[in-house]
Write a protein that holds these residues in place. Structure first.
Motif, PDB file in Angstrom:
ATOM      1  N   LYS A  49     -21.918 -44.118 100.300  1.00  0.00           N
ATOM      2  CA  LYS A  49     -21.573 -42.848 100.937  1.00  0.00           C
ATOM      3  C   LYS A  49     -22.404 -41.721 100.328  1.00  0.00           C
ATOM      4  CE  LYS A  49     -16.788 -44.138 101.930  1.00  0.00           C
ATOM      5  NZ  LYS A  49     -15.353 -43.823 101.676  1.00  0.00           N
ATOM      6  N   PHE A  50     -22.920 -40.822 101.192  1.00  0.00           N
ATOM      7  CA  PHE A  50     -23.710 -39.691 100.724  1.00  0.00           C
ATOM      8  C   PHE A  50     -23.381 -38.439 101.502  1.00  0.00           C
ATOM      9  CE2 PHE A  50     -26.503 -43.334  99.826  1.00  0.00           C
ATOM     10  CZ  PHE A  50     -26.698 -43.136  98.476  1.00  0.00           C
ATOM     11  N   LYS A  51     -23.552 -37.309 100.832  1.00  0.00           N
ATOM     12  CA  LYS A  51     -23.562 -36.004 101.488  1.00  0.00           C
ATOM     13  C   LYS A  51     -24.709 -35.217 100.870  1.00  0.00           C
ATOM     14  CE  LYS A  51     -18.655 -35.510 102.605  1.00  0.00           C
ATOM     15  NZ  LYS A  51     -17.413 -34.711 102.349  1.00  0.00           N
ATOM     16  N   GLY A  52     -25.509 -34.546 101.718  1.00  0.00           N
ATOM     17  CA  GLY A  52     -26.572 -33.713 101.180  1.00  0.00           C
ATOM     18  C   GLY A  52     -27.954 -34.296 101.382  1.00  0.00           C
ATOM     19  N   LYS A  53     -28.950 -33.780 100.629  1.00  0.00           N
ATOM     20  CA  LYS A  53     -30.356 -34.169 100.774  1.00  0.00           C
ATOM     21  C   LYS A  53     -30.634 -35.420  99.936  1.00  0.00           C
ATOM     22  CE  LYS A  53     -33.351 -31.046  99.457  1.00  0.00           C
ATOM     23  NZ  LYS A  53     -34.191 -29.830  99.444  1.00  0.00           N
ATOM     24  N   LEU A  54     -31.176 -36.431 100.595  1.00  0.00           N
ATOM     25  CA  LEU A  54     -31.379 -37.742  99.970  1.00  0.00           C
ATOM     26  C   LEU A  54     -32.851 -37.945  99.617  1.00  0.00           C
ATOM     27  CD1 LEU A  54     -29.660 -40.414  99.480  1.00  0.00           C
ATOM     28  CD2 LEU A  54     -30.713 -41.239 101.583  1.00  0.00           C
ATOM     29  N   ARG A  91     -30.895 -36.653  91.608  1.00  0.00           N
ATOM     30  CA  ARG A  91     -30.064 -37.381  90.657  1.00  0.00           C
ATOM     31  C   ARG A  91     -30.030 -38.842  91.099  1.00  0.00           C
ATOM     32  NH1 ARG A  91     -25.123 -36.023  91.468  1.00  0.00           N
ATOM     33  NH2 ARG A  91     -25.442 -34.493  93.102  1.00  0.00           N
ATOM     34  N   PRO A  92     -30.742 -39.730  90.374  1.00  0.00           N
ATOM     35  CA  PRO A  92     -30.794 -41.140  90.781  1.00  0.00           C
ATOM     36  C   PRO A  92     -29.404 -41.765  90.778  1.00  0.00           C
ATOM     37  CG  PRO A  92     -32.447 -40.646  89.102  1.00  0.00           C
ATOM     38  CD  PRO A  92     -31.515 -39.467  89.155  1.00  0.00           C
ATOM     39  N   LEU A  93     -29.084 -42.496  91.843  1.00  0.00           N
ATOM     40  CA  LEU A  93     -27.757 -43.096  91.957  1.00  0.00           C
ATOM     41  C   LEU A  93     -27.808 -44.623  92.075  1.00  0.00           C
ATOM     42  CD1 LEU A  93     -26.150 -40.609  94.521  1.00  0.00           C
ATOM     43  CD2 LEU A  93     -25.809 -40.678  92.045  1.00  0.00           C
ATOM     44  N   TYR A  94     -28.614 -45.123  93.003  1.00  0.00           N
ATOM     45  CA  TYR A  94     -28.609 -46.564  93.302  1.00  0.00           C
ATOM     46  C   TYR A  94     -30.028 -47.116  93.370  1.00  0.00           C
ATOM     47  CZ  TYR A  94     -23.821 -45.524  94.731  1.00  0.00           C
ATOM     48  OH  TYR A  94     -22.516 -45.103  94.760  1.00  0.00           O
ATOM     49  N   LEU A  95     -30.181 -48.347  92.893  1.00  0.00           N
ATOM     50  CA  LEU A  95     -31.468 -49.041  92.940  1.00  0.00           C
ATOM     51  C   LEU A  95     -31.295 -50.400  93.615  1.00  0.00           C
ATOM     52  CD1 LEU A  95     -32.317 -46.888  90.836  1.00  0.00           C
ATOM     53  CD2 LEU A  95     -33.403 -48.723  89.525  1.00  0.00           C
ATOM     54  N   SER A  96     -32.362 -50.884  94.217  1.00  0.00           N
ATOM     55  CA  SER A  96     -32.448 -52.289  94.588  1.00  0.00           C
ATOM     56  C   SER A  96     -33.486 -52.940  93.677  1.00  0.00           C
ATOM     57  CB  SER A  96     -32.861 -52.458  96.060  1.00  0.00           C
ATOM     58  OG  SER A  96     -34.212 -52.087  96.233  1.00  0.00           O
ATOM     59  N   ALA A  97     -33.378 -54.255  93.515  1.00  0.00           N
ATOM     60  CA  ALA A  97     -34.330 -54.985  92.667  1.00  0.00           C
ATOM     61  C   ALA A  97     -34.697 -56.290  93.357  1.00  0.00           C
ATOM     62  CB  ALA A  97     -33.719 -55.267  91.298  1.00  0.00           C
ATOM     63  N   LEU A 153     -29.653 -38.078  95.084  1.00  0.00           N
ATOM     64  CA  LEU A 153     -29.287 -36.864  95.808  1.00  0.00           C
ATOM     65  C   LEU A 153     -29.934 -35.642  95.161  1.00  0.00           C
ATOM     66  CD1 LEU A 153     -25.494 -37.419  96.552  1.00  0.00           C
ATOM     67  CD2 LEU A 153     -27.406 -37.508  98.161  1.00  0.00           C
ATOM     68  N   ILE A 154     -30.341 -34.706  96.023  1.00  0.00           N
ATOM     69  CA  ILE A 154     -30.937 -33.449  95.558  1.00  0.00           C
ATOM     70  C   ILE A 154     -29.966 -32.313  95.846  1.00  0.00           C
ATOM     71  CG2 ILE A 154     -32.895 -31.876  95.798  1.00  0.00           C
ATOM     72  CD1 ILE A 154     -34.535 -34.270  96.786  1.00  0.00           C
ATOM     73  N   ASP A 155     -29.652 -31.538  94.821  1.00  0.00           N
ATOM     74  CA  ASP A 155     -28.733 -30.419  94.996  1.00  0.00           C
ATOM     75  C   ASP A 155     -29.355 -29.348  95.883  1.00  0.00           C
ATOM     76  OD1 ASP A 155     -26.945 -31.711  93.396  1.00  0.00           O
ATOM     77  OD2 ASP A 155     -27.340 -30.502  91.608  1.00  0.00           O
ATOM     78  N   SER A 156     -28.505 -28.578  96.554  1.00  0.00           N
ATOM     79  CA  SER A 156     -28.999 -27.496  97.408  1.00  0.00           C
ATOM     80  C   SER A 156     -29.747 -26.466  96.556  1.00  0.00           C
ATOM     81  CB  SER A 156     -27.838 -26.833  98.135  1.00  0.00           C
ATOM     82  OG  SER A 156     -26.948 -26.263  97.214  1.00  0.00           O
ATOM     83  N   GLY A 157     -30.784 -25.891  97.129  1.00  0.00           N
ATOM     84  CA  GLY A 157     -31.571 -24.879  96.419  1.00  0.00           C
ATOM     85  C   GLY A 157     -32.705 -25.444  95.598  1.00  0.00           C
ATOM     86  N   ILE A 158     -32.785 -26.778  95.476  1.00  0.00           N
ATOM     87  CA  ILE A 158     -33.866 -27.417  94.714  1.00  0.00           C
ATOM     88  C   ILE A 158     -34.984 -27.832  95.668  1.00  0.00           C
ATOM     89  CG2 ILE A 158     -34.483 -29.312  93.182  1.00  0.00           C
ATOM     90  CD1 ILE A 158     -32.586 -27.282  91.945  1.00  0.00           C
TER      91      ILE A 158
END
Length: 340
Positions: A49-54, A91-97, A153-158
């Motif tokens: 689940k995500f909200k915002g800029k990916l 902000r790194p959250l998930y990786l695949s390998a 995810l990237i915070d707003s304003g960045i």
């Protein structure tokens, strides 16, 4: 995985990649190490689940040798993708390998690498939630290759991008350059020299997070990996349409790295790094950004190394320690192959 693969004589077989029982066992051993709910479902895709800029990135790792002072291919694969996400302020959250393994590769060595990936992921605060394993015949690969993809995810304003460097920005380098490339070189048997230099493979998302807490005005970030600091600065100068001037004597380089470079005829400005960043920061925020970088365990040697200028757009000039100037071009050719 330890109990199953404790016999060093056990090797990867082509059947481990056949999709049958051995493949299933191999996948389960990965899942057990990277324990988390999206991966444990073992569906065809991890549901997140995500909200915002990916932010989304991918990279493949074929380093030779797979073990080297300060790290291994597993640690490198996780940190490399974490850092690519961090360089756009995500902000790194998930990786695949995904792994491509040569038939005959030791299962004990595979476990060692998976453990290393797990430690790196925990240190960076990310989860490995998807993956793939393929086995190829002897000679079709060199032991093991790893692809990692990541989302954050990237915070707003960045808005951090290599095209955003502005005239007047100060350029901060987070530490010594060339450590990773020289560590890889020292681990190659055909080079007859010894050094205490270790790879700087490390996660940079913590530093970036601390930078963004004191300044939302950071224009560009880059981790100078292949091609080294010189190539990264040239890429930003070209993409931002600005000139860059750096001071040679301000660039931190370990004496051991200088020594090896002088012996082999390398320029440390072109040697790869895996745990350093360059930040392009407005003058008014430079001191506080430098201060938080130096307080981080991975940034204690940080220095202001240069300035973005309106002259010689798209080019990088080095002011030498003897008062001269020279143009710093991108790396041409391959100084050290398979360093990541």
């Amino acid at each position: 995985m330890v109990e199953k693969f404790k016999d060093d004589a056990k090797k990867i077989l082509l059947a481990h990649g056949s999709g049958g029982k051995l493949t299933h066992q191999l996948i389960k051993s990965f899942v057990k190490k990277f324990r988390n709910l999206p991966l444990a479902r073992l569906d065809d895709s991890a549901v997140l689940k995500f909200k915002g800029k990916l932010a989304f990135t991918t990279d493949s790792y074929v380093v030779d040798p797979i073990y080297f002072p300060g790290g291994d291919i597993g640690k490198l694969a996780v940190n490399g993708t974490v850092n690519d996400l961090a360089m756009v302020g995500a902000r790194p959250l998930y990786l695949s390998a995904a792994t491509i393994i040569e038939e005959g590769f030791s299962l004990v060595e595979l476990e060692r690498i998976v453990d290393s990936m797990n430690r790196a992921a925990r240190a960076a605060g990310v989860k490995i939630v998807a993956g793939d394993t393929k086995v190829v015949g002897r000679g079709s690969a060199d032991k093991i290759f790893i692809n990692t993809s990541g989302i954050g995810l990237i915070d707003s304003g960045i808005d951090i991008s290599s095209k955003n460097a502005r005239i007047g920005d100060r350029i901060i380098l987070s530490g010594t350059i060339g450590d990773h490339g020289i560590a890889i070189l020292s681990a190659r048997e055909r080079f007859d020299f010894q050094t205490k230099v270790k790879s700087d493979s490390q996660p940079l998302n913590g530093i970036v997070w601390e930078i963004l807490k004191v300044s939302k005005k950071v224009h560009a970030l880059r981790d100078p990996t292949r091609g080294g600091l010189a190539t990264s600065l040239n890429e930003i100068a070209e993409q931002s349409g600005v000139g860059i001037e750096i001071e040679e004597e301000k660039i931190p380089v370990k004496e051991e790295v200088k020594g090896v470079c002088e012996m082999l005829g390398f320029d440390p400005l072109y040697i790869a790094n895996e745990g350093k960043l360059v930040a392009f920061v407005p003058e008014r925020d430079c001191a506080k950004v430098l201060n938080v970088i130096r307080k981080n365990r991975y940034g204690k040697d940080a220095q202001i190394i240069g300035t973005v200028v309106s002259r010689h757009k798209g080019r990088v000039l080095v002011k030498t320690s003897v008062g001269g100037e020279r143009v710093l071009d991108m790396l041409t050719g391959e100084q050290l192959p398979r360093i990541c």
